[in-house]
Motif scaffolding. Structure first.
Motif, PDB file in Angstrom:
ATOM      1  N   GLY A  83     -39.405   2.385  20.504  1.00 22.55           N
ATOM      2  CA  GLY A  83     -38.380   2.536  19.475  1.00 22.55           C
ATOM      3  C   GLY A  83     -38.584   1.652  18.254  1.00 22.55           C
ATOM      4  N   ASP A  86     -35.936   4.179  33.620  1.00 22.68           N
ATOM      5  CA  ASP A  86     -35.292   2.869  33.530  1.00 22.68           C
ATOM      6  C   ASP A  86     -33.864   3.017  33.014  1.00 22.68           C
ATOM      7  N   GLN A 142     -37.035  -4.762  31.013  1.00 26.54           N
ATOM      8  CA  GLN A 142     -35.697  -4.857  30.460  1.00 26.54           C
ATOM      9  C   GLN A 142     -35.262  -6.335  30.487  1.00 26.54           C
ATOM     10  N   GLY A 180     -38.502  -2.276  26.790  1.00 25.28           N
ATOM     11  CA  GLY A 180     -37.394  -1.377  26.469  1.00 25.28           C
ATOM     12  C   GLY A 180     -36.234  -2.242  25.990  1.00 25.28           C
ATOM     13  N   GLY A 181     -35.103  -1.607  25.758  1.00 18.06           N
ATOM     14  CA  GLY A 181     -33.884  -2.366  25.480  1.00 18.06           C
ATOM     15  C   GLY A 181     -33.871  -3.107  24.160  1.00 18.06           C
ATOM     16  N   LEU A 182     -34.777  -2.745  23.258  1.00 25.08           N
ATOM     17  CA  LEU A 182     -34.738  -3.338  21.906  1.00 25.08           C
ATOM     18  C   LEU A 182     -34.480  -2.221  20.893  1.00 25.08           C
ATOM     19  N   SER A 183     -34.196  -2.634  19.655  1.00 22.99           N
ATOM     20  CA  SER A 183     -33.824  -1.655  18.622  1.00 22.99           C
ATOM     21  C   SER A 183     -32.610  -0.853  19.107  1.00 22.99           C
ATOM     22  N   ASP A 195     -41.699   9.741  27.134  1.00 25.61           N
ATOM     23  CA  ASP A 195     -40.669   8.810  27.557  1.00 25.61           C
ATOM     24  C   ASP A 195     -39.995   9.423  28.784  1.00 25.61           C
ATOM     25  N   SER A 196     -39.344   8.569  29.576  1.00 27.80           N
ATOM     26  CA  SER A 196     -38.945   8.989  30.939  1.00 27.80           C
ATOM     27  C   SER A 196     -37.569   9.633  31.013  1.00 27.80           C
TER      28      SER A 196
END
Ligand SMILES: Nc1ccc2nc(N)nc(O)c2c1
Ligand SMILES: [Zn+2]
Length: 373
Positions: free
Chosen positions: A248, A148, A190, A216-219, A94-95
């Protein structure tokens, strides 16, 4: 760009589930796949050999943590993550963007990147798209992720819009900084819980061009029903001939719903973190091994599980280890939970291959006494 040779082997007749495979520098991965999280170059409490025995094909490591300690240049000098941690299969990193927001202190975000203080010693740092890519190249991951911003949840739609625009500019900078030809690079979509912003984010990333695409941006605290809705809303925004990864995710039922919606790759700390807290996954739902009812229970964690733990240890013994805070408790609980997750995904792959995924999904919920979501 790195040719992952993502192959769509079979599509399920009754859902968007699909069987696939992709080939990285360190080997082939069959999808749908669950990726155990090995944040600091170790999947906590497990040796690589035990991970393979539990069915792991690929593991995650983390840019933020390894940059802070022991340092990505050190790992690079010692031959990269694979040699450093004695793991010769694929690794995805992961970044760092998400971890800066979830772990770093006193973060300050700008066009350039993110200023933050280390959660370890409070030292000041600055992560940029370029540095995130440099770290992931030093670590030698097979699949790197773009740097991100994961917007907080809930957030104003205006904030989410601005954030996806920043994430898109950062993604372009990541692609420009990415020079390793033996490493794939994934874009991260996103857009919060707004399908039209998700579509915009996906379209802009596809224009730039990546080897695969992640949500991304979930959970991030949203209600489960909304999360599952986003799975279905966003899947069509990523072209079907690319690997689709949701970051995630998640609980076993989330994996089933994400596969049902057409995703291929997943990672989550749930099986490993819950194990260390005594929460064990079984074919009939979750149990907590510290419960008094297990005090003299000579049976296995899950009668339907054929893992090393269920074949050799009783619930009574695992309860004793946990209550005694023995190190072996973390090891055996983790081993069982990872086997459960990896075996579940093997059964998912087998059911898609047999054209019976929809029936498998129904049986999955029936065994838990609940209706499908
Ligand atoms: N739920 C998650 C987990 C990991 C993430 N990693 C990145 N880079 N971005 C996100 O939005 C994530 C969300
Ligand atoms: Zn087991």
């Amino acid at each position: 760009m790195f040719d992952l040779k993502f192959e769509l082997i079979k599509k399920d007749p009754g859902s968007s589930a699909r069987l696939g495979s992709l080939t990285t520098t360190h080997g082939k991965i069959e999808t749908p796949i669950f990726m155990p999280v090995g944040t600091q170059a170790t999947v906590k409490a497990m040796t690589p050999e035990e991970l393979v025995q539990a069915g792991s094909q690929i593991i995650l490591a983390n840019t933020y943590h390894l940059y802070l300690r022991p340092g990505h240049e050190l790992v690079g000098r010692l031959g990269g993550l694979h040699g450093f941690m004695h793991w010769d299969r694929p690794i995805l990193t992961d970044s760092g963007g998400f971890q800066v927001f979830s772990l770093g202190e006193l973060r300050k975000i700008s066009e350039e990147g993110v200023k933050f203080r280390s959660h370890i010693d409070g030292s000041r740092h600055f992560l940029s798209p370029e540095l995130s890519i440099a770290i992931q190249q030093s670590l030698g991951a097979d699949i790197a992720m773009c740097f991100d911003e994961c917007p907080p949840y809930p957030a104003e739609v205006s904030y989410v819009q601005k954030s996806l625009e920043l994430t898109t500019r950062w993604a372009r900078r990541c692609k420009e900084a990415h020079t390793r030809t033996d490493q794939a690079l994934f874009g991260i979509v996103q857009g919060g819980m707004h399908p039209e912003l998700r579509r915009e984010s996906a379209e802009r990333l596809i224009e730039i061009g990546f080897d695969g695409y992640a949500l991304g941006g979930l959970s991030v605290g949203e209600e489960k029903g909304l999360m599952h809705e986003m799975f279905h809303a966003c899947a069509p925004y990523v072209p079907e001939h690319f690997p689709r990864y949701i970051m995630g995710i998640g609980a076993p039922e989330d994996l089933i719903e994400a596969v049902n919606a057409g995703y291929d790759m997943f990672d989550c700390v749930m099986p490993t973190r819950n194990a260390r807290n005594g929460a064990l996954f079984t074919s009939f739902g979750r149990i907590n091994i510290k419960a008094a009812c297990f005090e003299e229970d000579t049976g296995p964690v899950d009668p339907e599980c054929d893992c090393y733990v269920c074949r050799n240890y009783s619930r009574a013994y695992l309860r004793h280890l946990y209550r005694s805070q023995e190190i072996l408790a973390s090891r055996l609980n983790t081993w069982h939970n990872l086997h459960y997750y990896l075996n579940l995904m093997r059964q998912v792959r087998d059911s898609i291959a047999a054209g019976t995924f929809s029936a498998f999904r129904k049986e999955f919920y029936a065994q838990r006494g609940g209706a499908g979501s």
